[in-house]
Structure formats: C-alpha cells, structure tokens
Design a protein around this motif. Structure first.
Motif, PDB file in Angstrom:
ATOM      1  N   LEU A  27      56.647  29.820  40.072  1.00  0.00           N
ATOM      2  CA  LEU A  27      56.014  30.780  40.978  1.00  0.00           C
ATOM      3  C   LEU A  27      56.548  30.639  42.400  1.00  0.00           C
ATOM      4  O   LEU A  27      56.809  31.641  43.083  1.00  0.00           O
ATOM      5  CB  LEU A  27      54.499  30.583  40.963  1.00  0.00           C
ATOM      6  CG  LEU A  27      53.774  31.020  39.688  1.00  0.00           C
ATOM      7  CD1 LEU A  27      52.319  30.582  39.722  1.00  0.00           C
ATOM      8  CD2 LEU A  27      53.859  32.544  39.524  1.00  0.00           C
ATOM      9  N   LEU A  28      56.702  29.411  42.851  1.00  0.00           N
ATOM     10  CA  LEU A  28      57.215  29.187  44.200  1.00  0.00           C
ATOM     11  C   LEU A  28      58.637  29.721  44.339  1.00  0.00           C
ATOM     12  O   LEU A  28      59.000  30.318  45.360  1.00  0.00           O
ATOM     13  CB  LEU A  28      57.175  27.692  44.526  1.00  0.00           C
ATOM     14  CG  LEU A  28      55.783  27.069  44.679  1.00  0.00           C
ATOM     15  CD1 LEU A  28      55.882  25.555  44.742  1.00  0.00           C
ATOM     16  CD2 LEU A  28      55.089  27.604  45.928  1.00  0.00           C
ATOM     17  N   LYS A  29      59.438  29.516  43.314  1.00  0.00           N
ATOM     18  CA  LYS A  29      60.814  30.001  43.346  1.00  0.00           C
ATOM     19  C   LYS A  29      60.866  31.526  43.366  1.00  0.00           C
ATOM     20  O   LYS A  29      61.677  32.131  44.079  1.00  0.00           O
ATOM     21  CB  LYS A  29      61.574  29.460  42.132  1.00  0.00           C
ATOM     22  CG  LYS A  29      63.044  29.834  42.108  1.00  0.00           C
ATOM     23  CD  LYS A  29      63.766  29.200  40.924  1.00  0.00           C
ATOM     24  CE  LYS A  29      65.237  29.558  40.904  1.00  0.00           C
ATOM     25  NZ  LYS A  29      65.948  28.943  39.751  1.00  0.00           N
ATOM     26  N   ALA A  30      59.961  32.140  42.594  1.00  0.00           N
ATOM     27  CA  ALA A  30      59.968  33.593  42.489  1.00  0.00           C
ATOM     28  C   ALA A  30      59.348  34.290  43.699  1.00  0.00           C
ATOM     29  O   ALA A  30      59.802  35.361  44.115  1.00  0.00           O
ATOM     30  CB  ALA A  30      59.231  34.027  41.223  1.00  0.00           C
ATOM     31  N   LEU A  31      58.309  33.676  44.265  1.00  0.00           N
ATOM     32  CA  LEU A  31      57.524  34.353  45.297  1.00  0.00           C
ATOM     33  C   LEU A  31      57.761  33.836  46.708  1.00  0.00           C
ATOM     34  O   LEU A  31      57.401  34.500  47.673  1.00  0.00           O
ATOM     35  CB  LEU A  31      56.030  34.262  44.955  1.00  0.00           C
ATOM     36  CG  LEU A  31      55.634  34.924  43.627  1.00  0.00           C
ATOM     37  CD1 LEU A  31      54.166  34.665  43.309  1.00  0.00           C
ATOM     38  CD2 LEU A  31      55.917  36.428  43.675  1.00  0.00           C
ATOM     39  N   GLY A  32      58.312  32.619  46.840  1.00  0.00           N
ATOM     40  CA  GLY A  32      58.726  32.175  48.167  1.00  0.00           C
ATOM     41  C   GLY A  32      57.994  30.984  48.756  1.00  0.00           C
ATOM     42  O   GLY A  32      58.559  30.259  49.560  1.00  0.00           O
ATOM     43  N   GLY A  33      56.750  30.761  48.426  1.00  0.00           N
ATOM     44  CA  GLY A  33      56.011  29.653  49.017  1.00  0.00           C
ATOM     45  C   GLY A  33      54.557  29.667  48.590  1.00  0.00           C
ATOM     46  O   GLY A  33      54.094  30.612  47.926  1.00  0.00           O
ATOM     47  N   PRO A  34      53.770  28.656  48.955  1.00  0.00           N
ATOM     48  CA  PRO A  34      52.372  28.569  48.513  1.00  0.00           C
ATOM     49  C   PRO A  34      51.508  29.719  49.016  1.00  0.00           C
ATOM     50  O   PRO A  34      50.633  30.202  48.294  1.00  0.00           O
ATOM     51  CB  PRO A  34      51.909  27.214  49.063  1.00  0.00           C
ATOM     52  CG  PRO A  34      52.843  26.910  50.184  1.00  0.00           C
ATOM     53  CD  PRO A  34      54.150  27.490  49.774  1.00  0.00           C
ATOM     54  N   ALA A  40      49.479  36.732  46.167  1.00  0.00           N
ATOM     55  CA  ALA A  40      50.022  37.690  45.203  1.00  0.00           C
ATOM     56  C   ALA A  40      48.904  38.363  44.405  1.00  0.00           C
ATOM     57  O   ALA A  40      47.858  37.775  44.142  1.00  0.00           O
ATOM     58  CB  ALA A  40      50.990  36.989  44.261  1.00  0.00           C
ATOM     59  N   SER A  41      49.135  39.604  44.029  1.00  0.00           N
ATOM     60  CA  SER A  41      48.163  40.335  43.221  1.00  0.00           C
ATOM     61  C   SER A  41      48.214  39.851  41.774  1.00  0.00           C
ATOM     62  O   SER A  41      49.211  39.277  41.336  1.00  0.00           O
ATOM     63  CB  SER A  41      48.453  41.836  43.270  1.00  0.00           C
ATOM     64  OG  SER A  41      49.682  42.116  42.614  1.00  0.00           O
ATOM     65  N   ARG A  42      47.136  40.125  41.062  1.00  0.00           N
ATOM     66  CA  ARG A  42      47.099  39.737  39.657  1.00  0.00           C
ATOM     67  C   ARG A  42      48.210  40.451  38.882  1.00  0.00           C
ATOM     68  O   ARG A  42      48.832  39.854  37.986  1.00  0.00           O
ATOM     69  CB  ARG A  42      45.746  40.071  39.052  1.00  0.00           C
ATOM     70  CG  ARG A  42      45.650  39.725  37.566  1.00  0.00           C
ATOM     71  CD  ARG A  42      44.233  39.729  37.070  1.00  0.00           C
ATOM     72  NE  ARG A  42      43.530  40.961  37.433  1.00  0.00           N
ATOM     73  CZ  ARG A  42      42.263  41.219  37.116  1.00  0.00           C
ATOM     74  NH1 ARG A  42      41.560  40.325  36.437  1.00  0.00           N
ATOM     75  NH2 ARG A  42      41.687  42.347  37.475  1.00  0.00           N
ATOM     76  N   ALA A  43      48.484  41.689  39.215  1.00  0.00           N
ATOM     77  CA  ALA A  43      49.522  42.445  38.513  1.00  0.00           C
ATOM     78  C   ALA A  43      50.893  41.786  38.691  1.00  0.00           C
ATOM     79  O   ALA A  43      51.669  41.656  37.736  1.00  0.00           O
ATOM     80  CB  ALA A  43      49.557  43.884  39.021  1.00  0.00           C
ATOM     81  N   ASN A  44      51.203  41.374  39.924  1.00  0.00           N
ATOM     82  CA  ASN A  44      52.499  40.721  40.162  1.00  0.00           C
ATOM     83  C   ASN A  44      52.544  39.339  39.510  1.00  0.00           C
ATOM     84  O   ASN A  44      53.579  38.936  38.976  1.00  0.00           O
ATOM     85  CB  ASN A  44      52.761  40.607  41.661  1.00  0.00           C
ATOM     86  CG  ASN A  44      53.163  41.936  42.278  1.00  0.00           C
ATOM     87  OD1 ASN A  44      53.662  42.821  41.576  1.00  0.00           O
ATOM     88  ND2 ASN A  44      52.933  42.104  43.574  1.00  0.00           N
ATOM     89  N   LEU A  45      51.441  38.625  39.576  1.00  0.00           N
ATOM     90  CA  LEU A  45      51.403  37.300  38.964  1.00  0.00           C
ATOM     91  C   LEU A  45      51.564  37.389  37.448  1.00  0.00           C
ATOM     92  O   LEU A  45      52.204  36.540  36.822  1.00  0.00           O
ATOM     93  CB  LEU A  45      50.077  36.595  39.311  1.00  0.00           C
ATOM     94  CG  LEU A  45      49.912  36.144  40.756  1.00  0.00           C
ATOM     95  CD1 LEU A  45      48.455  35.766  41.034  1.00  0.00           C
ATOM     96  CD2 LEU A  45      50.832  34.952  41.056  1.00  0.00           C
ATOM     97  N   ALA A  46      50.961  38.449  36.861  1.00  0.00           N
ATOM     98  CA  ALA A  46      51.015  38.612  35.400  1.00  0.00           C
ATOM     99  C   ALA A  46      52.430  38.863  34.893  1.00  0.00           C
ATOM    100  O   ALA A  46      52.698  38.727  33.698  1.00  0.00           O
ATOM    101  CB  ALA A  46      50.089  39.738  34.975  1.00  0.00           C
ATOM    102  N   LYS A  47      53.351  39.210  35.790  1.00  0.00           N
ATOM    103  CA  LYS A  47      54.749  39.361  35.389  1.00  0.00           C
ATOM    104  C   LYS A  47      55.426  37.999  35.202  1.00  0.00           C
ATOM    105  O   LYS A  47      56.495  37.914  34.594  1.00  0.00           O
ATOM    106  CB  LYS A  47      55.516  40.159  36.450  1.00  0.00           C
ATOM    107  CG  LYS A  47      55.003  41.577  36.653  1.00  0.00           C
ATOM    108  CD  LYS A  47      55.724  42.243  37.818  1.00  0.00           C
ATOM    109  CE  LYS A  47      55.155  43.633  38.103  1.00  0.00           C
ATOM    110  NZ  LYS A  47      55.803  44.257  39.287  1.00  0.00           N
ATOM    111  N   LEU A  48      54.776  36.971  35.750  1.00  0.00           N
ATOM    112  CA  LEU A  48      55.392  35.637  35.762  1.00  0.00           C
ATOM    113  C   LEU A  48      54.635  34.607  34.932  1.00  0.00           C
ATOM    114  O   LEU A  48      55.231  33.626  34.472  1.00  0.00           O
ATOM    115  CB  LEU A  48      55.487  35.130  37.215  1.00  0.00           C
ATOM    116  CG  LEU A  48      56.261  36.028  38.187  1.00  0.00           C
ATOM    117  CD1 LEU A  48      56.022  35.583  39.624  1.00  0.00           C
ATOM    118  CD2 LEU A  48      57.758  35.964  37.862  1.00  0.00           C
TER     119      LEU A  48
END
Length: 363
Positions: A27-34, A40-48
């Motif tokens: 998640l950190l690699k994909a989204l950038g940081g804590p 992040a939204s649930r929809a974006n998180l659900a992709k990962l």
C-alpha cells in the motif's frame, strides 16, 4: 515525541487488525505514504487489498485506543519508531518480516549501535546468572548493546550486566509498551527506560499472551549481530531465538555446561548443530569484532582463603553437581565435616545449593 499528521497516520495503521507488514508495504509503495493510505477511499483501497480489509482501513482503528496511543507517544522519552524514521534499526530491515512500526521508551541512539542478544532460562542456576551478567558487562564494555527479553533469570542478569557499562541494554518485550511484565522486573524496566531502551511491537494494553513471546524473539535476534545462549533446557524459548538468528544469518553462540544439568541440554544441542562454543566474552568479541575488554572488566574479586576441609570438598566437587554422600566418598571426610565445609563454601560464595540436596560450584 511530537505528534504530527505522519505520526498519527502511522499510529492508526499500527492499530488496524489484519494489516500485515507485507500488505502495508504494498500500500505504501502504491499510494505514497502512511497519510495517503489512511486517506484513501474504500474503492481505491479495494483495488489493492481485499474488500473487507479496505473497509477496515477506511474506518480506522478504535478511536479510544488511538487516543490513548497518541497520548502515550506524546509523553517525554516515548516514541513510535517507523520504517521511514531515521532511527529505525537498520538491522531489522534485513529480516524477512520487520515490524512497520514499534513503540519505544529510552535512548534512541542505541537502536543502531552494534548489539548482541543474550538469552537463556527463566529458572537459571546461580552460575548461569553470574555468567550472563559477566558476559554482558564485558560485551557492553566492548561497545555492544545487550539485547534481551526482560524475563526473570538469564534475561535479568544480561540486562543488569549491559547497564553496568557503556553499551547499555535494550529489552524487547512481549506486552504492550504500557505494561510491566513480569512485575518483579518493574524496577529493572524503569532503569532500562531511563538508561537503555524498551521496545514493543504490540499495542497498548496487550497482556502477556503466550503467543507474543515466540513472535518477539525474531526481533531479539533481528536487532543483533549474534545470539548468545547461556543456559537452556530443550524446551526453552531461547532455542526459538537461536533458530531465528540462524535463519536471519546471525551468529549463534552457546556456553557449555555440565552434561548432568538439564539447563545445559539446549546449549549442547545448539553446539552440535553448529553454534559456536564460547568460554569467555573475548571469544564472542573476536568473532563479531569490537573493542578488546579491559583487564578490569575481567578481574574477579579475590575470595577469602578456605579452611583445609573446605578446600578438599571444593576440589572434590569439581564442576558438576554433587551431594553430601558423593563428596563424603570422594574426600574421606565424615558427613558432618563435609556439611560444615559446604556451609563455609556457600557463605564465601564459592558454591550454591541446588534442589534435591546437590551442590554446585559458582566460581
């Protein structure tokens, strides 16, 4: 420690159930940081990640627990050390499952100093306790920080020895950072928090659950260049730490003991499996590198002279436990004279009584 958005985001992620280090790293690699992960939204998180975990991350941790955690972190001398922190131990980054963050009290500069773990039995013999403290003091004087688990027995002696010299000591505990366990070592815990360090990857309030201790053992070895086993039965948790050390590419050392003692069986097994047999702290230092111990660090206080009978009994005792009957047969002295000699030897600190009526050398 000052609380900012980054620290709060890390504290939140640390408290989420089901968020493993591997998933968090992705998640950190994909989204950038804590902060980006928490925002992040649930929809974006659900992709990962799985949908259920995405919901957990979006909802966040229990607000009351988060508030207590942030209050703890904000206290003087307290910190949440994270993967992106300059003080995060570089040694832990080389193991397969380093914690994304951990709670810490004490001197942060110790986290990246050369260190060695000293572990062993909770029900240690007096000789084992003396060995652990002496090895720890010498190694600490040679520049190594002593890492152990704050348990009774060998751990306690190792911490005391480490605190007595410049390398100091860090305890890796199996409870939340706000818990004192075992209670008998609460004073030692306070000394470590002031002059050494206390480290826990478990949330506040976590009790001393049996499963926590094998898990924390990977951090004992992971922080260290090597693991020294002083005394261990075949069922000792110290063997788990030694196994982690071998898997992590760390050195494993063991002090041998009597072939008759159950507290030597674990050490002897490790030696058979390839652990390095050590007789002095210098053996460890030569293997790992470090400053040579000073003569004063290895000097012993001279013991008072022994009476004739006591000297005969002491010589007959050798280095394995023996009872009065065996010593009577070896020395030719009357049983009463042997008993008197053993009292003298106990009072002078040369021998100690063991369960079952046996005696063992301490020096």
């Amino acid at each position: 420690m000052e609380i900012d958005a980054r620290v709060e985001a890390w504290a939140s992620l640390q408290l989420l159930p089901g968020l493993s280090p591997r998933i968090l790293a992705g998640l950190l690699k994909a989204l950038g940081g804590p902060e980006e992960v928490r925002g992040a939204s649930r929809a974006n998180l659900a992709k990962l990640v799985p949908t259920e975990l995405a919901s957990v991350i979006e909802s966040g941790p229990d607000p009351a627990l988060l508030e207590r955690t942030l209050s703890w972190i904000a206290e003087p001398g307290h910190a949440l050390i994270t993967w992106d922190d300059a003080d995060y131990p570089r040694a832990l980054l080389t193991i397969s499952d380093p914690p994304p963050a951990f709670y810490y009290r004490g001197r942060r500069e110790l986290l990246n100093r050369p260190s060695i773990a000293i572990v062993g039995s909770r029900n240690a013999t007096p000789q084992g306790m003396d060995n652990a403290e002496a090895f720890a003091a010498t190694l600490s004087g040679a520049g190594f920080t002593i890492v152990s688990g704050l348990a009774l027995g060998i751990d306690t002696a190792a911490h005391r020895g480490g605190l007595s010299a410049g390398g100091s000591s860090i305890a890796v505990i199996g409870t939340g950072p706000d818990r004192s366990y075992p209670s008998a070592n609460s004073g030692l815990g306070r000394r470590l928090a002031a002059d050494g360090g206390l480290l826990s990857e478990f949330p506040l309030g976590t009790p001393p659950l049996p499963a926590n201790f094998p898990r924390r053992n990977r951090l004992l070895s992971g922080l260290s260049r090597g693991v020294l086993v002083v005394e261990a039965t075949l069922a000792s948790g110290s063997l788990i730490t030694a196994r982690f050390a071998a898997e992590q590419g760390r050195e494993v050392f063991a002090i041998p003991g009597s072939i008759h003692s159950p507290f030597s069986k674990g050490s002897h097994r490790l030696i058979k499996e390839g652990a390095k047999l050590v007789e002095t702290a210098r053996d460890v230092i030569e293997e790992l590198g470090g400053a040579a111990p000073t003569e004063g660090a290895q000097m012993e206080v001279a013991a008072p002279e022994m009476q004739a009978d006591a000297g005969r009994v002491f010589k007959a005792l050798g280095h394995d436990p023996a009872g009065v009957d065996a010593l009577t047969a070896r020395t030719g002295l009357a049983a009463g004279a042997v008993s008197v000699a053993l009292v003298e030897l106990e009072l002078s600190g040369r021998v100690t009584a063991l369960p079952g009526g046996a005696f063992q050398r301490v020096r």
